[in-house]
Write a protein that holds these residues in place. Structure first.
Motif, PDB file in Angstrom:
ATOM      1  N   ARG A   1       0.834  -1.208   0.000  1.00  0.00           N
ATOM      2  CA  ARG A   1       0.000   0.000   0.000  1.00  0.00           C
ATOM      3  C   ARG A   1       0.865   1.252   0.000  1.00  0.00           C
ATOM      4  NH1 ARG A   1      -5.667  -0.506   2.461  1.00  0.00           N
ATOM      5  NH2 ARG A   1      -5.370   1.724   2.498  1.00  0.00           N
ATOM      6  N   ARG A   2       1.959   1.195   0.736  1.00  0.00           N
ATOM      7  CA  ARG A   2       2.851   2.340   0.813  1.00  0.00           C
ATOM      8  C   ARG A   2       3.567   2.581  -0.507  1.00  0.00           C
ATOM      9  NH1 ARG A   2       6.588   3.959   5.838  1.00  0.00           N
ATOM     10  NH2 ARG A   2       4.829   5.086   6.645  1.00  0.00           N
ATOM     11  N   VAL A   3       4.016   1.513  -1.141  1.00  0.00           N
ATOM     12  CA  VAL A   3       4.741   1.620  -2.404  1.00  0.00           C
ATOM     13  C   VAL A   3       3.830   2.115  -3.515  1.00  0.00           C
ATOM     14  CG1 VAL A   3       5.874   0.258  -4.223  1.00  0.00           C
ATOM     15  CG2 VAL A   3       6.506  -0.072  -1.839  1.00  0.00           C
ATOM     16  N   THR A   4       2.589   1.670  -3.521  1.00  0.00           N
ATOM     17  CA  THR A   4       1.665   2.020  -4.599  1.00  0.00           C
ATOM     18  C   THR A   4       0.868   3.267  -4.318  1.00  0.00           C
ATOM     19  OG1 THR A   4      -0.051   0.567  -3.702  1.00  0.00           O
ATOM     20  CG2 THR A   4       1.450  -0.369  -5.332  1.00  0.00           C
TER      21      THR A   4
ATOM     22  N   ARG B   1      -1.696   5.575 -10.110  1.00  0.00           N
ATOM     23  CA  ARG B   1      -3.003   5.328 -10.715  1.00  0.00           C
ATOM     24  C   ARG B   1      -2.878   4.208 -11.739  1.00  0.00           C
ATOM     25  NH1 ARG B   1      -6.243   7.951  -7.432  1.00  0.00           N
ATOM     26  NH2 ARG B   1      -5.778  10.141  -7.204  1.00  0.00           N
ATOM     27  N   ALA B   2      -3.797   3.279 -11.716  1.00  0.00           N
ATOM     28  CA  ALA B   2      -3.760   2.171 -12.683  1.00  0.00           C
ATOM     29  C   ALA B   2      -4.407   2.554 -13.998  1.00  0.00           C
ATOM     30  CB  ALA B   2      -4.451   0.947 -12.099  1.00  0.00           C
TER      31      ALA B   2
END
Length: 101
Positions: A93-96, A100-101
């Motif tokens: 969660r922190r990395v992403t 935006r996908a």
């Protein structure tokens, strides 16, 4: 000197101030890895203890995972696996964050 998994320092609260843990660390040839954190003598009222907030915050984040909120597991291995999954979830969660996908 580093311990298992490259751990150089372990911070603990006053509950680990006894001789039992220190003796075990000496047996493992890691006598200098433990640092007990606590209030300074003569301190009155609330005072933030360095490094402790990071541990408390991490426990709070992991407590949000339903499976870790209570101790449902039968074996320590199963508990460890669920904690590792929760930590992976936190890191992902922190990395992403912000992507935006």
């Amino acid at each position: 000197m580093q311990g298992p998994a490259g751990v150089a320092k372990v911070f603990a609260d006053g509950g680990y101030r006894g001789d039992k843990l220190r003796e075990r660390l000496k047996e493992l040839k890691l006598p200098d890895i433990l640092e007990i954190m606590g209030k300074s003598k003569g301190t009155a009222g609330f005072k933030v203890i360095p490094h402790r907030w990071a541990v408390e915050r991490t426990f709070a984040w992991m407590g949000r995972c339903r499976r870790l909120a209570k101790d449902f597991e039968q074996s320590p291995e199963s508990s460890l696996a669920w904690m590792q999954l929760a930590a992976c979830r936190l890191l992902m969660r922190r990395v992403t964050r912000g992507i935006r996908a």
